[in-house]
Design a protein around this motif. Structure first.
Motif, mmCIF file in Angstrom:
data_model
loop_
_atom_site.group_PDB
_atom_site.id
_atom_site.type_symbol
_atom_site.label_atom_id
_atom_site.label_comp_id
_atom_site.label_asym_id
_atom_site.label_seq_id
_atom_site.Cartn_x
_atom_site.Cartn_y
_atom_site.Cartn_z
ATOM 1 N N ASP A 1 7.729 -1.811 -6.497
ATOM 2 C CA ASP A 1 7.951 -2.219 -5.103
ATOM 3 C C ASP A 1 6.640 -2.637 -4.445
ATOM 4 O O ASP A 1 6.589 -3.615 -3.689
ATOM 5 N N GLY A 2 5.581 -1.887 -4.712
ATOM 6 C CA GLY A 2 4.281 -2.243 -4.141
ATOM 7 C C GLY A 2 3.772 -3.578 -4.650
ATOM 8 O O GLY A 2 3.280 -4.407 -3.870
ATOM 9 N N ARG A 3 3.895 -3.805 -5.943
ATOM 10 C CA ARG A 3 3.438 -5.080 -6.494
ATOM 11 C C ARG A 3 4.277 -6.244 -5.978
ATOM 12 O O ARG A 3 3.751 -7.305 -5.634
ATOM 13 N N ASP A 4 5.597 -6.056 -5.904
ATOM 14 C CA ASP A 4 6.478 -7.139 -5.476
ATOM 15 C C ASP A 4 6.230 -7.540 -4.026
ATOM 16 O O ASP A 4 6.502 -8.691 -3.648
ATOM 17 N N ALA A 5 5.741 -6.609 -3.211
ATOM 18 C CA ALA A 5 5.458 -6.954 -1.808
ATOM 19 C C ALA A 5 4.344 -7.982 -1.687
ATOM 20 O O ALA A 5 4.226 -8.649 -0.650
ATOM 21 N N LEU A 6 3.518 -8.121 -2.717
ATOM 22 C CA LEU A 6 2.418 -9.093 -2.692
ATOM 23 C C LEU A 6 2.751 -10.379 -3.439
ATOM 24 O O LEU A 6 1.938 -11.304 -3.459
ATOM 25 N N THR A 7 3.961 -10.434 -4.030
ATOM 26 C CA THR A 7 4.327 -11.603 -4.826
ATOM 27 C C THR A 7 4.386 -12.859 -3.958
ATOM 28 O O THR A 7 5.027 -12.870 -2.904
ATOM 29 N N GLY A 8 3.728 -13.901 -4.391
ATOM 30 C CA GLY A 8 3.765 -15.184 -3.687
ATOM 31 C C GLY A 8 2.876 -15.283 -2.474
ATOM 32 O O GLY A 8 2.748 -16.370 -1.888
ATOM 33 N N MET A 9 2.244 -14.185 -2.073
ATOM 34 C CA MET A 9 1.444 -14.235 -0.846
ATOM 35 C C MET A 9 0.236 -15.160 -0.957
ATOM 36 O O MET A 9 -0.002 -15.980 -0.051
ATOM 37 N N ARG B 1 0.835 -1.208 0.000
ATOM 38 C CA ARG B 1 0.000 0.000 0.000
ATOM 39 C C ARG B 1 0.872 1.261 0.000
ATOM 40 O O ARG B 1 0.575 2.225 -0.719
ATOM 41 N N ALA B 2 1.960 1.238 0.796
ATOM 42 C CA ALA B 2 2.856 2.402 0.841
ATOM 43 C C ALA B 2 3.504 2.627 -0.523
ATOM 44 O O ALA B 2 3.599 3.771 -0.993
ATOM 45 N N GLY B 3 3.943 1.531 -1.176
ATOM 46 C CA GLY B 3 4.553 1.684 -2.488
ATOM 47 C C GLY B 3 3.580 2.206 -3.522
ATOM 48 O O GLY B 3 3.909 3.082 -4.330
ATOM 49 N N LEU B 4 2.361 1.685 -3.513
ATOM 50 C CA LEU B 4 1.363 2.135 -4.486
ATOM 51 C C LEU B 4 0.953 3.583 -4.227
ATOM 52 O O LEU B 4 0.776 4.360 -5.165
#
Length: 483
Positions: free
Chosen positions: A448-456, A296-299
């Motif tokens: 960065d925002g998208r990558d934080a959700l990768t694999g979750m 959320r912070a990255g987006l």
């Protein structure tokens, strides 16, 4: 003489059993005949449903400790699985929306802005070539052709990515219809201009009218629709997954209660299965909260320091292109088009130039405030300085034109030195540099925002299954003590 024989005593031995007397049997019931009513059947109770019987079994099982443990184990496993399922579902949606922001919505929004910019710049190049006379400079001609080609390519790309039967599709189709008509009018204007016929100016004004009143409004509408689509993707990617968080808290509370209950009944501090389930649920909840907060912070950063800056810079570039086009058309029309504002009458194109320059100044001021580093602020400040010089040179050119010195005015607009065209080119180049910088900033933050959700989603699903298995095994360990 006959004598009646005397009875003799029975022979010795066990006495024969005496059979009990059989009571008289009632006569069998006679079958009713005629219209006699049949006897009523014995009453029966209402039929039980499977659900009611299941409740009874559950109620009876709950009266014993093994039954209670089975119920607790099933509920814990169900709660952990529900937590994992809802988390995976919500984070899949948010990850998809974040990916759309980076790879679909924002690029399409930039493409829509490029369509507008290319059309406006083509119109400006056409008027600049017309002012040069019969021998149109090759650079001006190439610029016009390049802008038309860019607009056509971007329209094809936008059509390929637009939703079927959406308003954007209709707008793109309209632009594809108008673009050949505009090119035809410009070519006629060039042809008559090379032959020295004044009617060429009328064709160019007609082409400009089609561009200003039909094509550019349609391109602006497409730009707004793509920006709305980008905003919708941001709105889908950034909200907190409250349902998943609530289920996670509930699952942890239920697991803590089950372990406390186990301790009260067995005086054992730890149950390995329940501890494992609690650990996996805690990891999932922390991953959910921390990962989504980082995303959320990255987006949000990509929106505040990327999308907002890009929008303002695109608007500034469009305003500068419109100002340059109206400045050229002021000399093409030579006062043929007027506009009345209040009690005063103005040259229509020169009045529109003034409004475009005001809009350019407003957008540049906003872009300078949004710039968050030197690399982004420097080109915007340079463009602001170029704009101020442009206004001064334009005022000098207009003064010459009003005095009847048309050639001097033309020289100050498209001449070789100290022209308004140089100022416009500098503004456009600086804005292009600022746009490239903000585009890079957007991609970095949104990535960065998208990558934080990768694999979750996949990781959460696996951990939820492991947690449910741990809860079942932990309760099963207690059940084994009753066998």
């Amino acid at each position: 003489m006959t004598h009646t024989p005397k009875s003799s005593p029975p022979p010795p031995g066990p006495a024969l059993p005496v059979l009990p007397a059989v009571p008289a049997q009632a006569a069998p019931p006679t079958r009713p005949t005629g219209n006699a009513p049949a006897p009523p059947s014995p009453p029966t109770g209402p039929r039980r449903t499977a659900f009611a019987e299941g409740l009874d079994q559950l109620r009876s099982a709950a009266t014993t400790e093994p039954g209670r443990l089975r119920i607790i184990g099933a509920l814990l496993a169900l709660l952990v699985i529900a937590f994992g399922s809802v988390t995976a579902w919500q984070m899949t949606d948010r990850a998809a929306a974040a990916d759309d922001v980076l790879t679909r919505s924002q690029p399409l929004s930039s493409d829509a802005a490029d369509i507008y910019r290319s059309l406006a710049d083509a119109n400006t190049a056409a008027s600049s070539g017309f002012l040069a006379g019969g021998q149109e400079p090759a650079a001006t001609r190439d610029r016009y052709e390049r802008d038309i080609r860019t607009a056509a390519e971007k329209l094809v790309n936008a059509a390929a990515n637009a939703e079927p039967n959406s308003p954007s599709t209709a707008t793109i189709a309209e632009l594809n219809r108008l673009l050949p008509e505009y090119k035809g009018l410009v070519e006629r204007a060039r042809t008559y201009n090379r032959q020295g016929f004044p009617v060429g100016g009328a064709y160019l004004r007609y082409a400009n009218e089609k561009m200003q009143e039909q094509m550019l409004p349609a391109a602006e509408d497409l730009y707004k629709k793509e920006n709305q689509r980008l905003g919708a993707d941001y709105a889908a990617a950034t909200p907190y997954p409250w349902a998943a968080i609530a289920l996670g808290v509930a699952a942890l509370a239920a697991l803590a209660w089950a372990q406390h209950r186990n301790y009260q009944r067995t005086n054992r501090v730890l149950n390995h299965g329940l501890v494992a389930a609690t650990a996996t649920a805690t990891v999932v909840l922390l991953w959910l909260v921390v990962g989504h907060t980082v995303a959320r912070a990255g987006l949000n950063d990509s929106f505040d320091h990327g999308v907002r800056s890009l929008k303002v810079l695109h608007d500034a570039r469009i305003a500068s292109l419109k100002a340059r086009g109206n400045e050229n058309l002021t000399l093409v029309a030579r006062g043929a088009e007027t506009k009345k504002v209040g009690e005063k009458t103005y040259d229509a194109y020169d009045y529109d130039f003034g409004e475009d320059i005001k809009a350019l100044a407003t957008h540049l001021a906003a872009a300078e405030k949004l710039a968050d580093d030197t690399s982004g602020e420097r080109p915007v400040s340079a463009a602001t300085g170029n704009m101020r010089v442009w206004k001064k040179r334009h005022a000098a050119a207009r003064q010459q034109d009003e005095y009847g010195n048309y050639q001097q005015a033309l020289k100050r607009v498209i001449g070789d030195k100290d022209t308004t065209g140089e100022c416009f080119d500098s503004v456009d180049e600086n804005l292009r540099t600022a746009l490239a910088h903000e585009e890079t900033e957007f991609k970095r933050a949104a990535g960065d925002g998208r990558d934080a959700l990768t694999g979750m989603p996949a990781g959460v699903a696996v951990l939820a299954v492991l947690g449910a298995a741990g809860a079942v095994l932990g309760i099963g360990r207690r059940l084994s003590e009753y066998r």
